[in-house]
Design a protein around this motif. Structure first.
Motif, PDB file in Angstrom:
ATOM      1  N   LYS A   1       0.846  -1.192   0.000  1.00  0.00           N
ATOM      2  CA  LYS A   1       0.000   0.000   0.000  1.00  0.00           C
ATOM      3  C   LYS A   1       0.883   1.244   0.000  1.00  0.00           C
ATOM      4  N   LYS A   2       0.822   2.007  -1.080  1.00  0.00           N
ATOM      5  CA  LYS A   2       1.717   3.153  -1.235  1.00  0.00           C
ATOM      6  C   LYS A   2       1.588   4.182  -0.111  1.00  0.00           C
ATOM      7  N   PRO A   3       0.363   4.554   0.327  1.00  0.00           N
ATOM      8  CA  PRO A   3       0.282   5.533   1.424  1.00  0.00           C
ATOM      9  C   PRO A   3       0.938   5.034   2.711  1.00  0.00           C
ATOM     10  N   SER A   4       0.719   3.763   3.032  1.00  0.00           N
ATOM     11  CA  SER A   4       1.317   3.191   4.236  1.00  0.00           C
ATOM     12  C   SER A   4       2.833   3.189   4.138  1.00  0.00           C
ATOM     13  N   ARG A   5       3.321   2.769   3.002  1.00  0.00           N
ATOM     14  CA  ARG A   5       4.778   2.685   2.798  1.00  0.00           C
ATOM     15  C   ARG A   5       5.413   4.076   2.792  1.00  0.00           C
ATOM     16  N   TRP A   6       4.736   5.023   2.124  1.00  0.00           N
ATOM     17  CA  TRP A   6       5.257   6.388   2.083  1.00  0.00           C
ATOM     18  C   TRP A   6       5.315   6.982   3.481  1.00  0.00           C
ATOM     19  N   ALA A   7       4.279   6.740   4.269  1.00  0.00           N
ATOM     20  CA  ALA A   7       4.244   7.271   5.628  1.00  0.00           C
ATOM     21  C   ALA A   7       5.367   6.683   6.475  1.00  0.00           C
ATOM     22  N   ALA A   8       5.619   5.374   6.337  1.00  0.00           N
ATOM     23  CA  ALA A   8       6.690   4.738   7.100  1.00  0.00           C
ATOM     24  C   ALA A   8       8.042   5.302   6.716  1.00  0.00           C
ATOM     25  N   THR A   9       8.265   5.489   5.420  1.00  0.00           N
ATOM     26  CA  THR A   9       9.541   6.033   4.954  1.00  0.00           C
ATOM     27  C   THR A   9       9.736   7.455   5.445  1.00  0.00           C
ATOM     28  N   GLN A  10       8.671   8.277   5.356  1.00  0.00           N
ATOM     29  CA  GLN A  10       8.767   9.655   5.825  1.00  0.00           C
ATOM     30  C   GLN A  10       9.035   9.732   7.321  1.00  0.00           C
ATOM     31  N   LEU A  11       8.383   8.865   8.067  1.00  0.00           N
ATOM     32  CA  LEU A  11       8.565   8.884   9.518  1.00  0.00           C
ATOM     33  C   LEU A  11       9.996   8.493   9.886  1.00  0.00           C
ATOM     34  N   LEU A  12      10.524   7.440   9.259  1.00  0.00           N
ATOM     35  CA  LEU A  12      11.905   7.034   9.541  1.00  0.00           C
ATOM     36  C   LEU A  12      12.901   8.118   9.136  1.00  0.00           C
ATOM     37  N   THR A  13      12.635   8.758   8.014  1.00  0.00           N
ATOM     38  CA  THR A  13      13.515   9.834   7.559  1.00  0.00           C
ATOM     39  C   THR A  13      13.498  10.999   8.541  1.00  0.00           C
ATOM     40  N   ALA A  14      12.304  11.346   9.010  1.00  0.00           N
ATOM     41  CA  ALA A  14      12.204  12.409  10.008  1.00  0.00           C
ATOM     42  C   ALA A  14      12.893  12.011  11.305  1.00  0.00           C
ATOM     43  N   LEU A  15      12.736  10.751  11.675  1.00  0.00           N
ATOM     44  CA  LEU A  15      13.355  10.267  12.903  1.00  0.00           C
ATOM     45  C   LEU A  15      14.870  10.335  12.825  1.00  0.00           C
ATOM     46  N   ALA A  16      15.420  10.088  11.631  1.00  0.00           N
ATOM     47  CA  ALA A  16      16.877  10.136  11.470  1.00  0.00           C
ATOM     48  C   ALA A  16      17.438  11.506  11.822  1.00  0.00           C
ATOM     49  N   GLY A  17      16.625  12.546  11.646  1.00  0.00           N
ATOM     50  CA  GLY A  17      17.081  13.886  11.989  1.00  0.00           C
ATOM     51  C   GLY A  17      16.909  14.239  13.449  1.00  0.00           C
ATOM     52  N   ARG A  18      16.195  13.376  14.203  1.00  0.00           N
ATOM     53  CA  ARG A  18      15.945  13.662  15.628  1.00  0.00           C
ATOM     54  C   ARG A  18      16.186  12.407  16.457  1.00  0.00           C
TER      55      ARG A  18
ATOM     56  N   ALA B   1      12.724  -4.724  -3.683  1.00  0.00           N
ATOM     57  CA  ALA B   1      13.950  -4.785  -2.873  1.00  0.00           C
ATOM     58  C   ALA B   1      13.852  -3.963  -1.601  1.00  0.00           C
ATOM     59  N   GLY B   2      12.832  -3.134  -1.476  1.00  0.00           N
ATOM     60  CA  GLY B   2      12.664  -2.334  -0.266  1.00  0.00           C
ATOM     61  C   GLY B   2      13.707  -1.255  -0.092  1.00  0.00           C
ATOM     62  N   SER B   3      14.222  -0.710  -1.212  1.00  0.00           N
ATOM     63  CA  SER B   3      15.318   0.257  -1.113  1.00  0.00           C
ATOM     64  C   SER B   3      14.912   1.515  -0.356  1.00  0.00           C
ATOM     65  N   ASP B   4      13.644   1.923  -0.464  1.00  0.00           N
ATOM     66  CA  ASP B   4      13.200   3.128   0.234  1.00  0.00           C
ATOM     67  C   ASP B   4      13.206   2.928   1.745  1.00  0.00           C
ATOM     68  N   ILE B   5      12.625   1.827   2.193  1.00  0.00           N
ATOM     69  CA  ILE B   5      12.573   1.546   3.632  1.00  0.00           C
ATOM     70  C   ILE B   5      13.978   1.292   4.187  1.00  0.00           C
ATOM     71  N   LEU B   6      14.757   0.457   3.504  1.00  0.00           N
ATOM     72  CA  LEU B   6      16.100   0.132   3.991  1.00  0.00           C
ATOM     73  C   LEU B   6      17.002   1.362   3.992  1.00  0.00           C
ATOM     74  N   GLY B   7      16.827   2.236   3.002  1.00  0.00           N
ATOM     75  CA  GLY B   7      17.599   3.475   3.001  1.00  0.00           C
ATOM     76  C   GLY B   7      17.267   4.341   4.200  1.00  0.00           C
ATOM     77  N   ALA B   8      15.984   4.393   4.568  1.00  0.00           N
ATOM     78  CA  ALA B   8      15.576   5.173   5.738  1.00  0.00           C
ATOM     79  C   ALA B   8      16.103   4.556   7.027  1.00  0.00           C
ATOM     80  N   VAL B   9      16.108   3.209   7.095  1.00  0.00           N
ATOM     81  CA  VAL B   9      16.656   2.542   8.283  1.00  0.00           C
ATOM     82  C   VAL B   9      18.157   2.833   8.399  1.00  0.00           C
ATOM     83  N   ARG B  10      18.865   2.810   7.282  1.00  0.00           N
ATOM     84  CA  ARG B  10      20.302   3.136   7.317  1.00  0.00           C
ATOM     85  C   ARG B  10      20.522   4.565   7.804  1.00  0.00           C
ATOM     86  N   ALA B  11      19.650   5.470   7.383  1.00  0.00           N
ATOM     87  CA  ALA B  11      19.780   6.859   7.829  1.00  0.00           C
ATOM     88  C   ALA B  11      19.607   6.968   9.341  1.00  0.00           C
ATOM     89  N   VAL B  12      18.661   6.210   9.884  1.00  0.00           N
ATOM     90  CA  VAL B  12      18.470   6.202  11.342  1.00  0.00           C
ATOM     91  C   VAL B  12      19.731   5.655  12.024  1.00  0.00           C
TER      92      VAL B  12
END
Length: 374
Positions: free
Chosen positions: A82-99, A119-130
């Protein structure tokens, strides 16, 4: 009348607000100044569960950025298809990486099926940022991500999170891409690591020797998943190494999960007598009776959880009865095939600490529910 007399204390409001989803916390914060203060206090956000399936697409309220400073432990769930769910998770992790300065624990979980070839590159990229920002992170649990975890992620966790105590990489994927050398670097960079989950192919003799070294912090759990071709080709870890690790860490428990692709020869190489196996999950396409008998003989003092998915047979019934008689410390046993009444009687008679079991005497509609022992 003074309305302040009827206002709940901030501590009570915070206890209530911590159970609300994000959109309801945002609504509560808009009620009045007192509620806004309670909704943004650290108690509300210290342990936070967020399900991106339950939130609206534009769910990140303006005050969330400030509240992320208070998040110490985050459990994040999303649905990858689900694109909205996935987008929200990626945005939240990205925001979390800054705080993420105060972040201590991160669990990320997928619900539902992932798209084919994702491959989950968006989610895994956000996890790496955290991981690059959360230098105080102590727990990273990626067991419920269906994407292939690779060396880049592990090395980022090693270099960015030196305080790690628990790391779970034993997820359900068809490819094991974390090389043993990356695990060695992880162990060197994170000396306080006490809990580690891996695919079997990522573990090496050198890693066991590092964990068994005299100055190493107490190591309590090693969870190993054996499911992919790389696991089947991994070299045998000698029994002497397991014996040394067990002597160095007498409180260590090993969890083994063996999946259908493994041959009988691979299973024999994975199961070593001196490994302190506390949980054994067998979901094999071949012989299951042999591993059950092996566990009864060698893991009698350590085994606490047994899960078996196999075809019913007289041989399996006999092996389970034998295991029940030997493994008195069992807490759970779950067998997802019909068993004979003697098997149920054996576990109830010989395992006084049993808390729950799935031992069906007749076929029932799935999913089978366990029986809780009072």
């Amino acid at each position: 009348m003074d309305e302040r007399r009827w206002q709940l204390p901030e501590e009570v409001l915070a206890l209530i607000f911590q159970y609300l989803p994000l959109r309801d916390r945002a609504s509560a914060a808009a009620v009045c100044r007192a509620w806004a203060t309670a909704a943004t206090c650290s108690l509300v956000w210290h342990d936070t569960n967020i399900s991106c399936d339950c939130e609206q697409e534009g769910m990140l309220p303006p005050y969330l950025s400030t509240c992320l400073d208070h998040v110490h432990n985050l459990r994040l769930e999303f649905e990858p298809s689900k694109k909205p769910s996935r987008w929200a998770a990626t945005q939240l992790l990205t925001a979390l990486a800054g705080r993420a300065q105060g972040l201590r624990g991160l669990r990320v979980k997928c619900r539902g099926e992932k798209p084919l070839f994702d491959a989950g590159s968006d989610i895994l990229g956000a996890v790496r940022a955290v991981c690059s920002a959360a230098h105080g992170l102590r727990l990273l649990d990626l067991r419920c991500l269906p994407f292939t975890l690779n060396d880049t992620l592990v090395l980022q966790a090693a270099r960015g999170c030196p305080e790690l105590r628990s790391l779970f990489l034993d997820n359900c994927t068809l490819v094991g891409s974390v090389r043993p050398d990356s695990v060695l670097e992880l162990l060197a960079a994170c000396p306080q690591l006490r809990v580690l989950g891996l695919h079997f192919c990522s573990l090496s003799l050198a890693a066991i020797e590092i964990l068994a070294a005299p100055g190493r912090a107490p190591f309590t759990l090693l969870a190993l998943r054996c499911a992919c071709p790389e696991d089947a080709r991994a070299p045998t870890l000698p029994d002497e190494a397991w014996a040394a690790l067990r002597r160095r860490h007498p409180g260590l428990a090993v969890e083994l999960e063996l999946e259908p692709p493994l041959s009988a020869d691979t299973v024999r190489r994975v199961l070593q007598p001196s490994a302190p196996v506390g949980a054994l999950r067998l979901n094999l396409s071949g012989d299951t009776t042999g591993p059950v008998r092996f566990a009864a003989q060698h893991y009698a003092t350590s085994l606490r959880v047994l899960e078996v998915r196999a075809t019913a047979s007289a041989e399996l019934n006999s092996a389970l009865e034998n295991l029940a008689a030997r493994c008195a410390g069992l807490l759970e046993v779950h067998c997802f095939c019909v068993v004979q009444p003697a098997v149920l009687s054996a576990f109830r008679a010989h395992c006084p600490r049993l808390r729950s079991y799935t031992l069906k005497l007749t076929r029932e509609p799935h999913p089978w529910q366990p029986t809780l022992v009072s």
